[in-house]
Design an enzyme around this catalytic site. Structure first.
Site, PDB file in Angstrom:
ATOM      1  CD  GLN A 290     -70.281 -82.145  13.884  1.00 12.69           C
ATOM      2  OE1 GLN A 290     -70.762 -83.265  13.973  1.00 12.69           O
ATOM      3  NE2 GLN A 290     -69.134 -81.879  13.273  1.00 12.69           N
TER       4      GLN A 290
ATOM      5  NE  ARG B 133     -67.640 -85.694  16.371  1.00 10.68           N
ATOM      6  CZ  ARG B 133     -67.444 -86.946  16.719  1.00 10.68           C
ATOM      7  NH1 ARG B 133     -67.195 -87.252  17.961  1.00 10.68           N
ATOM      8  NH2 ARG B 133     -67.515 -87.890  15.811  1.00 10.68           N
TER       9      ARG B 133
ATOM     10  CB  SER C  94     -49.630 -83.565  14.476  1.00  9.51           C
ATOM     11  OG  SER C  94     -49.287 -84.621  15.340  1.00  9.51           O
TER      12      SER C  94
ATOM     13  CD  GLN D  60     -57.656 -86.239   3.755  1.00  9.02           C
ATOM     14  OE1 GLN D  60     -56.545 -86.656   3.456  1.00  9.02           O
ATOM     15  NE2 GLN D  60     -58.744 -86.538   3.074  1.00  9.02           N
TER      16      GLN D  60
ATOM     17  N   GLY E 253     -64.661 -82.187   8.639  1.00  4.42           N
ATOM     18  CA  GLY E 253     -63.316 -81.782   9.062  1.00  4.42           C
ATOM     19  C   GLY E 253     -63.311 -80.794  10.205  1.00  4.42           C
ATOM     20  CD  GLU E 254     -67.362 -78.444  14.302  1.00  2.00           C
ATOM     21  OE1 GLU E 254     -67.503 -77.900  15.405  1.00  2.00           O
ATOM     22  OE2 GLU E 254     -68.321 -78.831  13.602  1.00  2.00           O
ATOM     23  NE  ARG E 255     -60.321 -85.722  14.409  1.00  2.00           N
ATOM     24  CZ  ARG E 255     -59.038 -86.072  14.301  1.00  2.00           C
ATOM     25  NH1 ARG E 255     -58.211 -85.878  15.319  1.00  2.00           N
ATOM     26  NH2 ARG E 255     -58.583 -86.607  13.205  1.00  2.00           N
ATOM     27  NE  ARG E 256     -59.550 -83.406   8.910  1.00  2.00           N
ATOM     28  CZ  ARG E 256     -60.145 -83.559   7.744  1.00  2.00           C
ATOM     29  NH1 ARG E 256     -59.572 -83.106   6.638  1.00  2.00           N
ATOM     30  NH2 ARG E 256     -61.322 -84.126   7.672  1.00  2.00           N
TER      31      ARG E 256
ATOM     32  NE  ARG F  28     -66.232 -89.574  12.046  1.00  2.00           N
ATOM     33  CZ  ARG F  28     -65.791 -88.339  11.991  1.00  2.00           C
ATOM     34  NH1 ARG F  28     -65.768 -87.602  13.066  1.00  2.00           N
ATOM     35  NH2 ARG F  28     -65.368 -87.842  10.852  1.00  2.00           N
TER      36      ARG F  28
END
Length: 295
Positions: free
Chosen positions: A54, A56, A70, A78, A94-97, A132
């Site tokens: 990763q 980021r 949320s 997702q 999907g690391e943010r999720r 991104r």
């Protein structure tokens, strides 16, 4: 990229997020196609490990907190993309999720398991992030550098895969020549890309660091930094390069941005901009970007 904000995002925040769409598009390009590629499973958060490739390194805390709220209401809609790794799973996308789910104190999440090699996983992770707009310049430079080294790619090959110009990739990589402390100032948002490119005109890293601290302390503009860099150059260097476009950091910055926009070589000289094109198709593409319609 404009993302919707606020706790009222609900299911839309979890299922239609532009970030998720981009992940899915990149996964389909890199992952091998199998009949069961969209089979969804549910696994424990404790069995998930972050992606070692990763690029980021920083995640916006406010955005994660919003998503966590949320998730508390609707769960993770997702699925994350993962691959098996020993007794656990590594997150491919999907690391943010994943991080938001941990903040929300969830115990499990939906996933799609993909069969990916190390090189495919690295390529997917790096391309998905580099495409991104919210990676900071240093993360982008580090990601490109890792991509080149691990997969033995040239700058030209990386530029083609990322849809960037060769010059744009080269100049992003130059940021890694800055002292580590100056790189951190960029990560913290205290120095702009223009400041960084101007600093690279200095001969020594100690000089770069000193001027970087002065930029932050005095709030110097890019033009002011360029002038200071020109004045600091030794007389021989100034006389040999006098009148040369290569010493004009502002002109180089304009060229780099135009090359990124048009994906071709651009030259800027006094009162003239030259945009190179190889054939009629490329000319049509450039004219379209310029908003010129000859029909």
């Amino acid at each position: 990229m404009a993302n919707k904000r606020g706790l009222g995002r609900g299911i839309d925040a979890l299922f239609s997020d532009e970030e998720d769409k981009k992940e899915a598009q990149v996964v389909e390009k890199v992952a091998p196609k199998k009949d069961d590629r969209n089979s969804v499973s549910t696994i424990s958060l404790s069995s998930l490990k972050v992606n070692p490739y990763q690029p980021r390194k920083t995640f916006d805390e406010a955005s994660l907190s919003e998503l966590a709220e949320s998730l508390k209401q609707s769960g993770v809609i997702q699925p994350l993309i993962v691959r098996a790794h020993g007794k656990n799973y590594q997150i491919v996308a999907g690391e943010r999720r994943f991080r938001a789910a941990k903040l929300a104190k969830l115990t499990e999440v939906p996933v799609i398991v993909k069969d990916l090699s190390d090189s495919a996983m690295m390529e997917l992770a790096i391309i998905e992030n580099l495409q991104r707009e919210d990676l900071n310049p240093i993360e982008e430079a580090q990601g490109i550098n890792s991509y080149m080294k691990e997969l033995a790619l040239t700058q030209a090959q990386v530029a083609e895969k990322l849809g960037k110009s060769r010059a744009g990739v080269a100049n992003t990589l130059r940021l890694l020549n800055l002292p580590t402390e100056v790189q951190q100032l960029m990560i913290d948002g205290k120095l702009s890309m223009g400041h960084a490119r101007a600093l690279l005109g200095l001969d020594s890293q100690p000089d770069m660091l000193l001027l970087a601290h002065r930029i932050v302390k005095e709030g110097l503009s890019v033009r002011q930094v360029e002038e200071l860099v020109r004045k600091s150059a030794n007389p021989e260097k100034k006389s040999s390069n006098q009148g040369s476009k290569s010493t004009n950091i502002y002109a180089e910055e304009v060229e780099h941005q135009l090359e990124d926009k048009f994906s071709t070589k651009v030259s800027l000289s006094k009162k003239k901009i030259e945009i190179n094109f190889a054939n009629e198709d490329e000319l049509d593409r450039i004219l379209t970007l310029l908003g010129v319609n000859l029909d």
